[in-house]
Design an enzyme around this catalytic site. Structure first.
Site, PDB file in Angstrom:
ATOM      1  CG  HIS A  24      26.384  16.255 -78.170  1.00 39.83           C
ATOM      2  ND1 HIS A  24      25.477  15.330 -77.730  1.00 39.83           N
ATOM      3  CD2 HIS A  24      25.694  17.151 -78.910  1.00 39.83           C
ATOM      4  CE1 HIS A  24      24.277  15.648 -78.195  1.00 39.83           C
ATOM      5  NE2 HIS A  24      24.390  16.741 -78.907  1.00 39.83           N
ATOM      6  CG  ASP A 125      26.533  11.993 -76.930  1.00 41.56           C
ATOM      7  OD1 ASP A 125      25.305  11.774 -76.935  1.00 41.56           O
ATOM      8  OD2 ASP A 125      27.022  13.134 -76.923  1.00 41.56           O
ATOM      9  CB  THR A 149      25.481  15.236 -73.810  1.00 38.98           C
ATOM     10  OG1 THR A 149      24.884  15.182 -75.100  1.00 38.98           O
ATOM     11  CG2 THR A 149      26.595  14.226 -73.715  1.00 38.98           C
TER      12      THR A 149
END
Length: 174
Positions: A24, A125, A149
């Site tokens: 990530h 994220d 991601t």
């Protein structure tokens, strides 16, 4: 009145919040580098232990100290023992997530309050919404973008998991 040259205008400032896992962070860092290359001011936020690992192994790709790109950290509940040579986290992802669930919001709001340039946008994220990032953006009156991601095949597997279970295709038999 003369027009102000575009180089003299204030750059947009984007704050990045990746989920604290290597894949990530790497994905978010690639996007942050690209936007920085296009002229945006970037603040990249990591947990303290991931930040130490990132810099120990050269994962910052030479961005440390580059004008318009800064790294900031939030606590993750791990001890900050700089003598520890271990690269292995001492907490599971679940434990780090639980820590961030109860501590990220205040740490993040304090961090943003201390920035020289106020952020104009947050790119978070999609896995970090559990840490109240959307609430933080609303409280700060800053737009937020959720950036997923995972690869397309991973997203489709997640998206279609219920259909696969309902059709009896998962779990595999025999």
């Amino acid at each position: 009145m003369d027009a102000v040259p575009i180089t003299d205008q204030k750059k947009p400032h984007v704050v990045f919040i990746p989920f604290p896992a290597q894949s990530h962070i790497k994905c978010m860092l690639k996007l942050a580098r690209l936007l920085h290359h296009k002229g945006l001011h970037i603040t990249f936020i990591n947990t303290e232990s991931n930040h130490r690992r990132l810099f120990k192994h050269g994962g910052s790709h030479g961005l440390d100290g580059v004008p318009g790109f800064e790294f900031k950290t939030v606590p993750d509940g791990l001890p900050s023992n700089s003598d520890d040579e271990s690269d292995q986290p001492t907490q599971t992802p679940e434990e780090v997530s639980l820590y961030l669930l109860s501590h990220f919001l205040d740490s993040f709001l304090d961090l943003v309050a201390g920035l020289e340039v106020p952020p104009s946008c947050i790119i978070c994220d999609g896995f970090m919404t559990f840490a109240n990032t959307i609430y933080a953006a609303e409280k700060l009156k800053i737009p937020i973008i959720l950036y997923w991601t995972m690869a397309a095949c991973g997203f489709m597997a997640y998206y279609l998991a219920k259909v696969l279970f309902d059709k009896g295709l998962v779990p595999l038999k025999g």
